[in-house]
Enzyme design. Structure first.
Site, short mmCIF file in Angstrom:
data_model
loop_
_atom_site.label_atom_id
_atom_site.label_comp_id
_atom_site.label_asym_id
_atom_site.label_seq_id
_atom_site.Cartn_x
_atom_site.Cartn_y
_atom_site.Cartn_z
CG HIS A 162 -6.95 -2.06 -0.60
ND1 HIS A 162 -6.12 -2.45 0.42
CD2 HIS A 162 -6.76 -2.97 -1.60
CE1 HIS A 162 -5.46 -3.54 0.05
NE2 HIS A 162 -5.84 -3.88 -1.16
CG HIS A 207 -2.08 -2.88 -3.86
ND1 HIS A 207 -1.83 -3.92 -4.72
CD2 HIS A 207 -3.04 -3.32 -3.00
CE1 HIS A 207 -2.61 -4.94 -4.40
NE2 HIS A 207 -3.35 -4.60 -3.36
CD GLU A 247 -1.05 -5.47 -0.75
OE1 GLU A 247 -2.00 -4.89 -0.22
OE2 GLU A 247 -1.18 -6.55 -1.34
C1 GLA Z 1 -5.03 -6.88 -1.71
C2 GLA Z 1 -5.98 -7.87 -1.19
C3 GLA Z 1 -6.40 -8.82 -2.26
C4 GLA Z 1 -6.94 -8.06 -3.44
C5 GLA Z 1 -5.95 -7.03 -3.88
C6 GLA Z 1 -6.51 -6.13 -4.94
O1 GLA Z 1 -3.79 -7.38 -1.87
O2 GLA Z 1 -5.49 -8.58 -0.08
O3 GLA Z 1 -7.36 -9.72 -1.78
O4 GLA Z 1 -8.14 -7.46 -3.10
O5 GLA Z 1 -5.55 -6.23 -2.83
O6 GLA Z 1 -7.04 -6.83 -6.00
#
Ligand code: GLA
Length: 417
Positions: A169, A243, A381
């Site tokens: 991210h 997110h 997402e």
């Molecule tokens: C995304 C990732 C997960 C986790 C979340 C945040 O969705 O794919 O593995 O890291 O973000 O906690």
């Protein structure tokens, strides 16, 4: 073709008209003029009496725009705001300029009762401390990049590692921890907020100054539309998403295992132990990843499946069918049977990460004192596939100078009886 007979008939009609007009002018002009003047005076008086108390002009009054209130301060003392978007049904979306996070999303159930459907915090302090990306705008690269590096035009770029050996991210300080500029836009088909952020050349290791704009719009049809745009001055990679953690029964109300999910995907991208795609596009058929028909999220989540074990549940990218209806494709549909709430996700993106909140641990205190144990929310997402900068067979995430990155995702809410 006009023949001479009809031409002369037309001529006679013209003459007749002229005579009628001449008589009317002589006899009727005075009367009609008087009538017209009376009409004008009466209409004017009527308009003045109805509009004057409102302070309005006969022009259409502009629709009300979003409003703004304080949301606290960053640790550095910068003021942070919360922008509230509402619609005619009483639905509400609020967004903070810290991380561009969606803070609340209130939608009606089948009886018209509103509930806040996303996890989050009551003030900016929660978002400053947050490690789960609650509601945040994620960038410069949403999801993982393997070994925190990639190659562009023969040059290796080394990124910040914040997820074992990988970048997740956007790195240690992703767009979710940035203070965005914010501008309330005039309401047009809904209330809108425009956010802006310039990510500097070299930030978290990514090349190019990236100018990003995100527009959130809440429509009267109970849809939340998010439009992402970006330009760069050096070749770079971009993958922006939101997110939000959803619970269609209401945030803090329990687990989401009974929600019925459909994903418009025939394939998903299996991962290794670091949750980096292996490069394979695997058919969902015959696996717990087959959501082509509405299926309870919890129906197969604990099956002895290698991929579910690696993710601790669902934490995988699905390859969307991309039917492109009016520019966006239906990616997923979720129904919460007790409230009747339905959420559809429409997007221009080729992939969607379905994550079942496997890392939530119940220790975080969220909005209104709610706690968020494991699997109390799900994320959908919209995105390009994880690790695309290192996977030549995945759709490209490269952005060149002179090009504009532009993607759209819309969450549409309705109810089932
Ligand atoms: C995304 C990732 C997960 C986790 C979340 C945040 O969705 O794919 O593995 O890291 O973000 O906690």
């Amino acid at each position: 073709m006009i023949d001479s007979a009809s031409q002369s008939a037309a001529h006679q009609v013209d003459l007749l008209d002229l005579r009628v007009v001449a008589i009317e002018v002589a006899l009727g002009w005075g009367i009609r003029m008087k009538r017209w003047m009376t009409f004008t005076i009466l209409t004017g008086a009527l308009l003045m009496t109805t509009l004057a108390p409102l302070g309005a002009t006969p022009d259409a009054t502009p629709a009300p725009a979003a409003t703004k209130k304080t949301f606290g301060k960053t640790p550095g003392g910068q003021p942070v705001d919360l922008y509230v978007l509402t619609n005619k049904n009483g639905a509400e979306a609020s967004i903070t300029n810290f991380g561009g996070a969606l803070v609340t999303l209130k939608m009606p159930d089948r009886n018209g009762k509103l509930a806040d459907l996303i996890l989050g915090f009551d003030n900016v302090d929660g978002y400053v401390a947050d490690k789960s990306y609650f509601g945040a705008l994620v960038g410069r690269y949403g999801n993982r990049i393997g070994h925190a590096q990639f190659v562009l035009d023969g040059k290796t770029y080394t990124l910040a590692k914040n997820n074992g050996e990988n970048t997740l991210h956007g790195g240690i300080k992703g767009f979710n921890k940035a203070l965005w500029t914010a501008k309330i836009l005039p309401a047009k088909g809904g209330q809108s907020l425009e956010l802006g952020y310039v990510s500097k050349d070299g930030e978290e290791g990514f090349p190019g100054n990236l100018k990003v704009t995100v527009i959130y719009t809440l429509t009267d049809a109970n849809a939340l539309k998010i439009e992402y745009s970006a330009t760069t001055d050096k070749k770079t990679v971009v993958n922006l998403t939101n997110h939000a953690y959803f619970n269609l029964a209401g945030q803090g109300s329990g687990d989401i295992l009974g929600h019925l999910l459909t994903i418009q995907a025939d394939q998903f991208t299996p991962v290794d132990s670091g949750l980096i795609p292996t490069g394979e596009l695997r058919d969902v058929m015959g696996t717990p990843f087959d959501f082509r028909k509405p299926t309870a999220i919890g129906a197969r989540i604990d099956q002895a499946d290698e991929q579910l074990k690696l993710g601790g549940g669902y934490d995988h990218n699905f390859v969307l069918r991309m039917t492109m209806d009016h520019g966006e494709s239906l990616a997923a549909r979720v129904v919460e049977p007790t409230s009747g709430r339905v959420m559809e996700v429409w997007t221009t993106e080729p992939g969607i990460q379905f994550y079942t909140g496997n890392f939530l641990d119940g220790k975080t205190v969220g909005k209104g004192g709610a706690t968020y144990p494991k699997r109390n929310a799900f994320c959908l997402e919209t995105q390009h596939f994880p690790d695309s900068p290192n996977q030549s067979k995945f759709p490209s995430v490269v952005l060149n100078p002179g090009e504009t990155y532009h993607t759209v995702t819309t969450y549409k809410f309705s109810v089932e009886k």
